[in-house]
Design an enzyme around this catalytic site. Sequence first.
Site, PDB file in Angstrom:
ATOM      1  N   ALA A  78       4.187  10.586   4.410  1.00  0.00           N
ATOM      2  CA  ALA A  78       3.186   9.847   5.164  1.00  0.00           C
ATOM      3  C   ALA A  78       1.896   9.829   4.217  1.00  0.00           C
ATOM      4  O   ALA A  78       1.755  10.382   3.150  1.00  0.00           O
ATOM      5  CB  ALA A  78       2.803  10.611   6.314  1.00  0.00           C
ATOM      6  N   ASP A  79       0.973   8.877   4.486  1.00  0.00           N
ATOM      7  CA  ASP A  79      -0.167   8.766   3.754  1.00  0.00           C
ATOM      8  C   ASP A  79      -1.219   8.080   4.608  1.00  0.00           C
ATOM      9  O   ASP A  79      -0.877   7.310   5.404  1.00  0.00           O
ATOM     10  CB  ASP A  79       0.067   7.532   2.667  1.00  0.00           C
ATOM     11  CG  ASP A  79      -1.170   7.792   1.448  1.00  0.00           C
ATOM     12  OD1 ASP A  79      -1.133   8.785   0.670  1.00  0.00           O
ATOM     13  OD2 ASP A  79      -2.065   7.062   1.575  1.00  0.00           O
ATOM     14  N   THR A  80      -2.408   8.667   4.501  1.00  0.00           N
ATOM     15  CA  THR A  80      -3.618   8.306   5.292  1.00  0.00           C
ATOM     16  C   THR A  80      -4.568   7.583   4.680  1.00  0.00           C
ATOM     17  O   THR A  80      -5.167   8.380   3.619  1.00  0.00           O
ATOM     18  CB  THR A  80      -3.943   9.627   6.297  1.00  0.00           C
ATOM     19  OG1 THR A  80      -2.902  10.002   7.104  1.00  0.00           O
ATOM     20  CG2 THR A  80      -5.019   9.054   7.248  1.00  0.00           C
ATOM     21  N   GLY A  92       0.560   5.488   6.993  1.00  0.00           N
ATOM     22  CA  GLY A  92       2.067   4.922   7.021  1.00  0.00           C
ATOM     23  C   GLY A  92       2.836   6.167   7.090  1.00  0.00           C
ATOM     24  O   GLY A  92       2.593   7.279   6.400  1.00  0.00           O
TER      25      GLY A  92
END
Length: 206
Positions: free
Chosen positions: A75-77, A112
């Site tokens: 995940a990436d924010t 994502g």
Amino acid sequence: MAVQEEQRPVLRLASASPRRRQLLDLIGVPHVVTPADIDEAPLANEPGAEYVTRLAREKAMAVRGRLADLPVLAADTTVHVDGHILEKPQSEQDCIRMLSLLSGRRHQVYTGICVLSDAAPAVRCAGTEVEFRAISRAEMQAYWASGEPQGKAGAYAIQGLGAVFVAGIVGSYTGVMGLPLFETAELLRLHGVAVWHGALRGGVAR
């Protein structure tokens, strides 16, 4: 014996974020942590939603390429305002710059996620609108001194002291924390990864 079986890892988390670990624990997904080491610089004029989904996919592929024993979740924010991606603050002045951009207005938070196993990769992006009240410079300085903004996209944590700035949200609260649990559970289901410590199972994607 049954308890030991439930605690056996069923997923590899491609992130060292303690918040993502806590959120996976919340929905009962035993996991191991294997952080991904990739270049996280955004591409020129890359939209926030595309940026986080690209990084999530690249992180998942990097970890899965090294260890293929378990499905991988990455995940990436990022925080997005005025067409700009706000990454993690590098200094007090950088933190004040970011919070000044967010003060008294709305911004977007994109997370994502990608789940990768023997099945085809599944990718999703959760977008959430967050509204901040006006923040004084003294509050910004005090917030930086707390240590919380360091390592946080957009220089704040909605689940921590930064919650006092948040007037409202539209979207996924856990997505702002770093892992949207509805979307995560859906992608895990597609890859046959159970939540609720095995009580809620899914089918493998075809």
